[in-house]
Design a protein around this motif. Structure first.
Motif, short mmCIF file in Angstrom:
data_model
loop_
_atom_site.label_atom_id
_atom_site.label_comp_id
_atom_site.label_asym_id
_atom_site.label_seq_id
_atom_site.Cartn_x
_atom_site.Cartn_y
_atom_site.Cartn_z
N PHE A 63 -6.32 -0.30 5.52
CA PHE A 63 -7.12 -1.48 5.82
C PHE A 63 -7.37 -2.33 4.58
CE2 PHE A 63 -8.48 1.68 9.01
CZ PHE A 63 -8.19 0.98 10.17
N GLY A 64 -6.95 -1.88 3.41
CA GLY A 64 -7.28 -2.60 2.20
C GLY A 64 -8.77 -2.49 1.93
N ASP A 65 -9.38 -3.58 1.50
CA ASP A 65 -10.82 -3.59 1.23
C ASP A 65 -11.57 -4.53 2.17
OD1 ASP A 65 -9.78 -5.92 0.28
OD2 ASP A 65 -10.70 -5.80 -1.71
N ARG A 66 -10.96 -4.83 3.36
CA ARG A 66 -11.60 -5.80 4.28
C ARG A 66 -11.75 -5.22 5.69
NH1 ARG A 66 -9.53 -11.82 3.88
NH2 ARG A 66 -11.68 -12.07 4.62
N GLU A 67 -11.89 -3.92 5.81
CA GLU A 67 -11.95 -3.32 7.15
C GLU A 67 -13.11 -3.87 7.96
OE1 GLU A 67 -12.27 1.03 9.39
OE2 GLU A 67 -12.22 0.92 7.18
N GLU A 68 -14.29 -3.96 7.39
CA GLU A 68 -15.45 -4.45 8.13
C GLU A 68 -15.26 -5.90 8.57
OE1 GLU A 68 -19.01 -3.86 5.92
OE2 GLU A 68 -18.83 -1.67 5.85
N GLU A 69 -14.67 -6.71 7.70
CA GLU A 69 -14.42 -8.11 8.06
C GLU A 69 -13.39 -8.21 9.18
OE1 GLU A 69 -14.01 -10.78 4.57
OE2 GLU A 69 -14.37 -8.94 3.42
N GLY A 116 1.39 -3.39 3.99
CA GLY A 116 0.63 -4.17 3.02
C GLY A 116 -0.05 -5.37 3.66
N VAL A 117 -0.70 -6.16 2.83
CA VAL A 117 -1.37 -7.38 3.29
C VAL A 117 -0.70 -8.58 2.64
CG1 VAL A 117 -3.59 -6.29 3.75
CG2 VAL A 117 -3.08 -7.12 1.45
N ALA A 118 -0.87 -9.73 3.27
CA ALA A 118 -0.26 -10.96 2.77
C ALA A 118 -1.24 -12.11 2.90
CB ALA A 118 1.02 -11.27 3.55
N TRP A 119 -1.12 -13.07 1.99
CA TRP A 119 -1.94 -14.27 2.06
C TRP A 119 -1.22 -15.44 1.39
CZ3 TRP A 119 -2.89 -10.10 -1.09
CH2 TRP A 119 -2.90 -10.32 -2.46
N TYR A 120 -1.68 -16.63 1.67
CA TYR A 120 -1.13 -17.83 1.03
C TYR A 120 -2.28 -18.80 0.82
CZ TYR A 120 -1.26 -19.74 5.79
OH TYR A 120 -1.67 -20.14 7.04
N TYR A 121 -2.02 -19.79 -0.01
CA TYR A 121 -3.06 -20.77 -0.35
C TYR A 121 -2.74 -22.10 0.31
CZ TYR A 121 -5.06 -17.59 -3.76
OH TYR A 121 -5.66 -16.52 -4.36
N PHE A 138 0.82 -1.22 0.00
CA PHE A 138 0.00 0.00 0.00
C PHE A 138 0.85 1.27 0.00
CE2 PHE A 138 -3.37 -2.68 2.31
CZ PHE A 138 -3.90 -3.10 1.09
N ARG A 139 1.82 1.32 0.90
CA ARG A 139 2.66 2.51 1.00
C ARG A 139 3.86 2.21 1.89
NH1 ARG A 139 2.41 4.83 5.95
NH2 ARG A 139 0.68 4.19 7.30
N ARG A 140 4.78 3.15 1.98
CA ARG A 140 5.92 3.05 2.90
C ARG A 140 5.61 3.88 4.14
NH1 ARG A 140 11.26 3.98 -0.75
NH2 ARG A 140 12.25 3.75 1.29
N ASP A 141 6.00 3.36 5.31
CA ASP A 141 5.71 4.09 6.54
C ASP A 141 6.91 4.89 7.01
OD1 ASP A 141 7.46 2.29 7.67
OD2 ASP A 141 5.99 1.29 8.94
N GLN A 142 6.78 5.50 8.20
CA GLN A 142 7.82 6.38 8.71
C GLN A 142 9.08 5.63 9.13
OE1 GLN A 142 4.92 5.68 10.03
NE2 GLN A 142 4.89 5.72 12.28
#
Length: 275
Positions: A226-232, A191-196, A181-185
């Motif tokens: 939060f990406g697109d899963r904030e509510e979840e 970012g987010v990560a996932w695997y199968y 998503f971006r670089r922090d201070q």
């Protein structure tokens, strides 16, 4: 005087048969442009122009393919603006630093280019000095905040070792896919990560940490991702609190990671302050 001695006595200048005649030297061809084109031959010019256009048409897609899929990114400073949000990256996790961040070794092309199974392209077989030399990207998981380990002279937060062990179990020594998503201070990449699992079951690492109660939602207000899963994510945190799993077992004695960082930064008490 006659015979061979007469030729020696007269010398080559006196003998017409031995006189050297200088020949005109033709100029060398130094033209870099084909002669047919310089002479204005239209068919030759068209042919060479077609060759050049064909070469561009063949090489340009290869260059774009390499930049998009086969260019390895060794560290976060090599990321380009188009690398954020718009695409994902496949790579290996050689180390985990805390309950909400780890190091990511980019393996461009993934399994299609042999990473993970072809001899010589198995990062898990690389010695640690070689992994450090080739470079890794420091990823800070978005949306979540895990209990803090002891560092920079600050004490360890309760459930920090458990959170570190949980994240190691999730990603350490595995190939994962990430989205930046971006670089922090702190010069990390958020970012987010996932695997199968079993080739089709997708496991979101942030969601897994929230369900286990080993992390809570990030409480900051500046550049929060939060990406697109904030509510979840919030629903998963709420269930973990209700079921009192992980760090939520502490009940009212719980100090969230955000509160812990604030108090350790100002040197205050580590006990929970009633609201």
């Amino acid at each position: 005087m006659s015979g061979p001695w007469s030729l020696w006595a007269r010398g080559p200048k006196d003998d017409d048969n031995t006189r050297e005649v200088s020949q005109p030297v033709e100029p060398r061809e130094t033209l870099t442009i084909p002669t047919e084109i310089q002479r204005g031959h239209p068919i030759a010019a068209y042919r060479y122009g077609a060759y050049g256009g064909l070469g561009v048409m063949v090489c340009l897609p290869l260059v774009l393919l390499y930049n998009r899929f086969l260019r390895r990114i060794p560290r976060q400073e090599y990321l380009r603006p188009n690398d954020f949000r718009k695409r994902t990256f496949y790579g290996y996790v050689p180390s985990v630093g805390d309950g909400d961040n780890f190091h990511f070794f980019h393996t461009p092309g993934g399994r299609l280019t042999g990473w993970g199974w072809l001899q010589g392209r198995r990062v898990q077989d690389f010695p640690k000095p070689l992994v450090r030399e080739k470079g890794t990207i420091h990823l800070r998981l978005a949306a979540i905040d895990a209990p803090e380990m002891s560092h920079f002279g600050k004490p360890e937060q309760p459930f920090a070792p458990e959170a570190l062990a949980a994240l190691r179990k999730e990603v350490l020594g595995k190939y994962v896919r990430v989205r930046f998503f971006r670089r922090d201070q702190y010069d990390r990449v958020v970012g987010v990560a996932w695997y199968y699992k079993w080739w089709f079951w997708k496991t979101d690492v942030c969601m897994a940490m929230l369900k286990k109660g080993m992390a809570g939602m990030y409480e900051g207000t500046y550049n929060v991702e939060f990406g697109d899963r904030e509510e979840e994510y919030r629903a998963a945190e709420k269930r973990a609190k209700k079921q009192k799993v992980g760090m939520w077992k502490q009940g009212k004695a719980l100090v969230t990671p955000g509160e812990w960082k604030t108090r350790t930064a100002v040197g205050g008490s580590f006990k929970r302050i009633p609201k």
